[in-house]
Design a protein around this motif. Structure first.
Motif, PDB file in Angstrom:
ATOM      1  N   ILE A 308      38.246  -8.169  74.630  1.00 30.75           N
ATOM      2  CA  ILE A 308      37.571  -9.004  73.620  1.00 30.75           C
ATOM      3  C   ILE A 308      37.110  -8.160  72.442  1.00 30.75           C
ATOM      4  CG2 ILE A 308      35.584 -10.507  73.189  1.00 30.75           C
ATOM      5  CD1 ILE A 308      35.725 -11.211  76.242  1.00 30.75           C
ATOM      6  N   LYS A 309      36.459  -7.039  72.752  1.00 30.24           N
ATOM      7  CA  LYS A 309      35.977  -6.146  71.700  1.00 30.24           C
ATOM      8  C   LYS A 309      37.138  -5.607  70.869  1.00 30.24           C
ATOM      9  CE  LYS A 309      32.962  -3.289  69.655  1.00 30.24           C
ATOM     10  NZ  LYS A 309      31.850  -3.751  68.803  1.00 30.24           N
ATOM     11  N   ALA A 310      38.208  -5.185  71.534  1.00 30.50           N
ATOM     12  CA  ALA A 310      39.362  -4.645  70.819  1.00 30.50           C
ATOM     13  C   ALA A 310      39.997  -5.690  69.915  1.00 30.50           C
ATOM     14  CB  ALA A 310      40.392  -4.109  71.816  1.00 30.50           C
ATOM     15  N   MET A 311      40.055  -6.931  70.376  1.00 28.41           N
ATOM     16  CA  MET A 311      40.641  -8.000  69.555  1.00 28.41           C
ATOM     17  C   MET A 311      39.781  -8.257  68.329  1.00 28.41           C
ATOM     18  SD  MET A 311      43.413  -9.636  69.708  1.00 28.41           S
ATOM     19  CE  MET A 311      44.175 -10.850  68.643  1.00 28.41           C
ATOM     20  N   GLY A 312      38.454  -8.231  68.504  1.00 24.58           N
ATOM     21  CA  GLY A 312      37.563  -8.415  67.361  1.00 24.58           C
ATOM     22  C   GLY A 312      37.715  -7.317  66.331  1.00 24.58           C
ATOM     23  N   LEU A 313      37.774  -6.060  66.784  1.00 27.64           N
ATOM     24  CA  LEU A 313      37.928  -4.939  65.865  1.00 27.64           C
ATOM     25  C   LEU A 313      39.307  -4.940  65.213  1.00 27.64           C
ATOM     26  CD1 LEU A 313      36.169  -2.100  67.891  1.00 27.64           C
ATOM     27  CD2 LEU A 313      35.345  -3.186  65.795  1.00 27.64           C
ATOM     28  N   ALA A 314      40.334  -5.339  65.961  1.00 25.22           N
ATOM     29  CA  ALA A 314      41.682  -5.398  65.401  1.00 25.22           C
ATOM     30  C   ALA A 314      41.740  -6.380  64.238  1.00 25.22           C
ATOM     31  CB  ALA A 314      42.690  -5.783  66.481  1.00 25.22           C
ATOM     32  N   LEU A 315      41.044  -7.516  64.352  1.00 27.66           N
ATOM     33  CA  LEU A 315      41.014  -8.481  63.257  1.00 27.66           C
ATOM     34  C   LEU A 315      40.339  -7.905  62.021  1.00 27.66           C
ATOM     35  CD1 LEU A 315      40.149 -11.749  65.213  1.00 27.66           C
ATOM     36  CD2 LEU A 315      42.285 -11.274  64.005  1.00 27.66           C
ATOM     37  N   ASN A 335      33.899 -12.311  59.657  1.00 26.51           N
ATOM     38  CA  ASN A 335      33.606 -11.818  61.001  1.00 26.51           C
ATOM     39  C   ASN A 335      34.703 -12.263  61.962  1.00 26.51           C
ATOM     40  OD1 ASN A 335      30.967 -10.734  60.303  1.00 26.51           O
ATOM     41  ND2 ASN A 335      30.299 -12.862  60.159  1.00 26.51           N
ATOM     42  N   ALA A 336      34.790 -11.565  63.084  1.00 26.37           N
ATOM     43  CA  ALA A 336      35.784 -11.909  64.100  1.00 26.37           C
ATOM     44  C   ALA A 336      35.133 -12.795  65.151  1.00 26.37           C
ATOM     45  CB  ALA A 336      36.342 -10.643  64.744  1.00 26.37           C
ATOM     46  N   GLU A 337      35.706 -13.965  65.366  1.00 28.19           N
ATOM     47  CA  GLU A 337      35.212 -14.890  66.386  1.00 28.19           C
ATOM     48  C   GLU A 337      36.322 -15.080  67.408  1.00 28.19           C
ATOM     49  OE1 GLU A 337      33.625 -18.408  64.604  1.00 28.19           O
ATOM     50  OE2 GLU A 337      31.968 -17.316  63.702  1.00 28.19           O
ATOM     51  N   ARG A 358      31.095  -6.866  65.949  1.00 25.73           N
ATOM     52  CA  ARG A 358      29.809  -6.198  65.740  1.00 25.73           C
ATOM     53  C   ARG A 358      29.011  -6.015  67.028  1.00 25.73           C
ATOM     54  NH1 ARG A 358      27.357  -9.006  60.215  1.00 25.73           N
ATOM     55  NH2 ARG A 358      29.241  -8.810  58.932  1.00 25.73           N
ATOM     56  N   LYS A 359      29.367  -6.737  68.055  1.00 29.32           N
ATOM     57  CA  LYS A 359      28.575  -6.701  69.289  1.00 29.32           C
ATOM     58  C   LYS A 359      28.994  -5.531  70.170  1.00 29.32           C
ATOM     59  CE  LYS A 359      27.438 -11.608  69.374  1.00 29.32           C
ATOM     60  NZ  LYS A 359      27.658 -12.927  69.990  1.00 29.32           N
ATOM     61  N   THR A 360      28.029  -5.007  70.933  1.00 33.33           N
ATOM     62  CA  THR A 360      28.333  -3.937  71.866  1.00 33.33           C
ATOM     63  C   THR A 360      29.078  -4.502  73.073  1.00 33.33           C
ATOM     64  OG1 THR A 360      26.252  -4.197  73.068  1.00 33.33           O
ATOM     65  CG2 THR A 360      26.247  -2.704  71.167  1.00 33.33           C
ATOM     66  N   SER A 458      49.473  -4.175  67.059  1.00 33.07           N
ATOM     67  CA  SER A 458      49.496  -2.708  67.075  1.00 33.07           C
ATOM     68  C   SER A 458      48.086  -2.141  66.954  1.00 33.07           C
ATOM     69  CB  SER A 458      50.383  -2.177  65.940  1.00 33.07           C
ATOM     70  OG  SER A 458      51.731  -2.565  66.130  1.00 33.07           O
ATOM     71  N   ALA A 459      47.246  -2.778  66.115  1.00 30.49           N
ATOM     72  CA  ALA A 459      45.848  -2.341  65.993  1.00 30.49           C
ATOM     73  C   ALA A 459      45.113  -2.548  67.311  1.00 30.49           C
ATOM     74  CB  ALA A 459      45.165  -3.105  64.866  1.00 30.49           C
ATOM     75  N   PHE A 460      45.401  -3.653  67.991  1.00 34.66           N
ATOM     76  CA  PHE A 460      44.801  -3.913  69.303  1.00 34.66           C
ATOM     77  C   PHE A 460      45.232  -2.849  70.304  1.00 34.66           C
ATOM     78  CE2 PHE A 460      45.428  -5.640  73.563  1.00 34.66           C
ATOM     79  CZ  PHE A 460      44.162  -6.085  73.871  1.00 34.66           C
ATOM     80  N   LYS A 461      46.499  -2.525  70.356  1.00 36.82           N
ATOM     81  CA  LYS A 461      47.026  -1.521  71.287  1.00 36.82           C
ATOM     82  C   LYS A 461      46.370  -0.162  71.051  1.00 36.82           C
ATOM     83  CE  LYS A 461      51.381   0.948  72.199  1.00 36.82           C
ATOM     84  NZ  LYS A 461      51.483   0.910  73.664  1.00 36.82           N
ATOM     85  N   ALA A 462      46.214   0.222  69.778  1.00 36.79           N
ATOM     86  CA  ALA A 462      45.604   1.509  69.452  1.00 36.79           C
ATOM     87  C   ALA A 462      44.169   1.590  69.965  1.00 36.79           C
ATOM     88  CB  ALA A 462      45.654   1.744  67.946  1.00 36.79           C
ATOM     89  N   LEU A 463      43.420   0.499  69.865  1.00 31.88           N
ATOM     90  CA  LEU A 463      42.034   0.484  70.342  1.00 31.88           C
ATOM     91  C   LEU A 463      41.954   0.523  71.869  1.00 31.88           C
ATOM     92  CD1 LEU A 463      40.781  -2.145  67.777  1.00 31.88           C
ATOM     93  CD2 LEU A 463      39.751   0.119  68.062  1.00 31.88           C
ATOM     94  N   ILE A 464      42.848  -0.194  72.542  1.00 31.83           N
ATOM     95  CA  ILE A 464      42.856  -0.183  74.004  1.00 31.83           C
ATOM     96  C   ILE A 464      43.184   1.219  74.529  1.00 31.83           C
ATOM     97  CG2 ILE A 464      44.136  -1.002  76.036  1.00 31.83           C
ATOM     98  CD1 ILE A 464      42.116  -3.028  75.064  1.00 31.83           C
ATOM     99  N   GLU A 465      44.118   1.892  73.869  1.00 31.64           N
ATOM    100  CA  GLU A 465      44.539   3.206  74.342  1.00 31.64           C
ATOM    101  C   GLU A 465      43.607   4.324  73.878  1.00 31.64           C
ATOM    102  OE1 GLU A 465      48.649   3.540  73.191  1.00 31.64           O
ATOM    103  OE2 GLU A 465      49.327   2.240  74.837  1.00 31.64           O
ATOM    104  N   ASN A 466      42.756   4.058  72.915  1.00 30.65           N
ATOM    105  CA  ASN A 466      41.731   5.004  72.473  1.00 30.65           C
ATOM    106  C   ASN A 466      40.385   4.294  72.464  1.00 30.65           C
ATOM    107  OD1 ASN A 466      40.380   7.240  71.402  1.00 30.65           O
ATOM    108  ND2 ASN A 466      40.909   6.697  69.300  1.00 30.65           N
ATOM    109  N   PRO A 467      39.845   3.951  73.628  1.00 30.60           N
ATOM    110  CA  PRO A 467      38.685   3.064  73.708  1.00 30.60           C
ATOM    111  C   PRO A 467      37.398   3.660  73.141  1.00 30.60           C
ATOM    112  CG  PRO A 467      39.172   3.987  75.856  1.00 30.60           C
ATOM    113  CD  PRO A 467      40.316   4.366  74.960  1.00 30.60           C
ATOM    114  N   MET A 468      37.337   4.966  72.984  1.00 28.08           N
ATOM    115  CA  MET A 468      36.126   5.558  72.387  1.00 28.08           C
ATOM    116  C   MET A 468      35.912   5.039  70.966  1.00 28.08           C
ATOM    117  SD  MET A 468      34.492   7.526  74.466  1.00 28.08           S
ATOM    118  CE  MET A 468      33.502   8.526  73.362  1.00 28.08           C
ATOM    119  N   ALA A 469      36.997   4.594  70.310  1.00 28.17           N
ATOM    120  CA  ALA A 469      36.873   4.052  68.948  1.00 28.17           C
ATOM    121  C   ALA A 469      36.062   2.769  68.929  1.00 28.17           C
ATOM    122  CB  ALA A 469      38.258   3.815  68.346  1.00 28.17           C
TER     123      ALA A 469
END
Length: 472
Positions: A308-315, A335-337, A358-360, A458-469
């Motif tokens: 969920i977090k990765a999808m929000g940041l990818a948007l 914002n990403a909903e 924006r949410k943790t 691709s943005a979603f994949k990058a966040l999943i594979e580098n979750p510290m981001a």
């Protein structure tokens, strides 16, 4: 004069509801804020509140009544100083409050008060939900006689597509406004369509091209559209099946997703995501979670929370994809909903995580646990499961490796998440074992083209594979 209590519209798409229970009896005094009744929709049970003081004089629709149309009169309240015994139910009992034959266009007057229809009776149907934002204003046009026609945008679009003369349709919405149901009923009866053809003939001086062929094709098209219940049952031996009536939720799911597949041009993009770094970080965060006063962890993160977090940041990284289709334009959001599919008996909810970017992770995790619990109890409010730009549907817990999901309007994408599993890959010229999952993004081609959809996944994949981001 008595105050009309109407069946409220608890969501923009609601057409009917069930009057589950009256919490006040005839003769009871009511004041503003008192709960009068409970209304069941396809997905929730909501309360109707009084906004005026008086005495509940007449209950016109008994509790337990199913499929009460929106704006039907369900009760009458005697106003302050009025004798409840003198209040009489209108002819037809709980029928829809009478609307004027022709609603004249209101003249702007900053100092004038709005008059109430129905012979001066005041009307209300307030519910305990948060405001849904500005109400969609009725688009206005002109009928053949120059009178103003009030209709919803959806009703106008369907009328235009089907060749229905919108001015010939009688509206059943608030104050005579034409809604989707009215156009479809007029289309089924053929009356308004006939008027449209007559108008075309009068305007052009000649009949529409080959009307007989078109009219002859209509029944055939309707017949080809599907089989009747009796035809379907005819294929099977009696006594070998059980008939299960459709409830409101299943009926709505069937209608909306059928329309989505017919109207929204879907295309699908699939990628494989490595999970090793994510699973390691998840373990570290869960092990470091603090304890509440009762000794329970403050949070327990799941892989779905990271999704969920990765999808929000990818948007946010691909803002052009953070958009929805709005009939004649595209709406882009700040914002990403992200909606999340939650399965319940007989259907599903899609509660929306607002501002997911924006949410943790811990906030998302706790919010989802609350949503899931209230979804299974059917206690979600409409504003909690309506809207959203995208959604996540995770069937990994069932061992599903790959699937495609149907977009839920007005959303423009939905991410189908498969199970995590060990896979053998080639790394530095040698075989290696990794933990991976496949995800498939369904895209509405009206909003996203192939390249834009590829950027988003691709943005979603990058966040999943580098979750510290996701933590910075």
């Amino acid at each position: 004069m008595p105050i009309n209590v109407l069946m409220p519209a608890l969501s923009p798409t609601m057409e009917k509801g069930n009057l589950a229970k009256w919490l006040k009896k005839e003769g009871d005094s009511v004041k503003s804020g008192d709960v009068l009744a409970e209304i069941e929709t396809d997905k929730a049970t909501m309360e109707v509140e009084a906004i005026d003081e008086g005495v509940l004089a007449k209950i016109l629709v008994p509790e337990g009544t199913a499929d009460v149309p929106v704006n039907d009169l369900i009760a009458l309240i005697a106003a302050d100083g009025e004798d409840p015994a003198s209040v009489q139910a209108p002819a037809g009992g709980g029928a829809k409050a009478e609307a004027p034959e022709e609603a004249p266009a209101p003249k702007p007057d900053a100092g004038a008060e709005n008059t109430t229809p129905g012979g001066g009776h005041k009307e209300y149907a307030r519910v305990d939900t948060a405001p849904q934002g500005p109400a969609t204003a009725a688009k206005s046009g002109e009928g053949a006689d120059g009178s103003r026609v009030f209709a919803s945008p959806l009703a106008r679009r369907i009328a235009k597509q089907e060749g229905v003369d919108i001015a010939a349709v009688k509206g059943s919405g608030p104050h005579g406004r034409i809604i989707e149901r009215d156009v479809r009923e007029a289309l089924a009866s053929g009356t308004a369509k006939g008027d449209a053809k007559a108008s075309a003939k009068a305007d052009t001086g000649k009949a529409p091209e080959k009307p007989a062929a078109k009219e002859a094709a209509a029944p055939q098209a309707a017949k080809a559209a599907g089989l009747s219940a009796d035809q379907v049952k005819g294929f099977f031996k009696a006594g070998t099946y059980e008939e299960v009536p459709l409830d409101g939720m299943r009926r709505t799911i069937a209608k909306r997703l059928t329309e989505a597949m017919q109207v929204a041009p879907h295309f699908y993009l699939t990628v494989d995501c490595e999970l090793d770094a994510l699973l390691k970080l998840r373990t570290q965060l869960n092990d470091g979670a603090g304890k509440s006063k009762d000794g329970k962890p403050l949070y327990k993160l799941s892989v779905n929370d990271f999704v969920i977090k990765a999808m929000g940041l990818a948007l946010m990284r691909v803002p052009t994809a953070n958009a929805v289709w709005a009939e004649d334009r595209i709406l882009r959001f700040d914002n990403a909903e992200v909606g999340v599919a939650v399965a319940i008996d007989g259907g599903l909810y899609t509660p929306v995580i607002r501002q997911a970017d924006r949410k943790t992770l811990s906030t998302i995790s706790n919010e989802m646990k609350d949503f899931a619990a209230r979804a299974r109890a059917k206690k979600l409010k409409p504003e909690e499961y309506q809207g959203g730009v995208t959604a996540v549907s995770n069937l990994g817990m069932y061992g599903i490796k790959h699937f495609t999901a149907v977009i839920n309007p007005p959303q423009s994408t939905i991410l189908a998440v498969g199970a995590g599993e060990q896979r053998v890959v080639v790394r530095d010229g040698a075989p290696a074992i990794i933990q991976a999952m496949s995800v498939t993004l369904s895209c509405d081609h009206r909003v996203l083209d192939g390249a834009l959809g590829a950027e988003l996944i691709s943005a979603f994949k990058a966040l999943i594979e580098n979750p510290m981001a996701m933590l910075v």
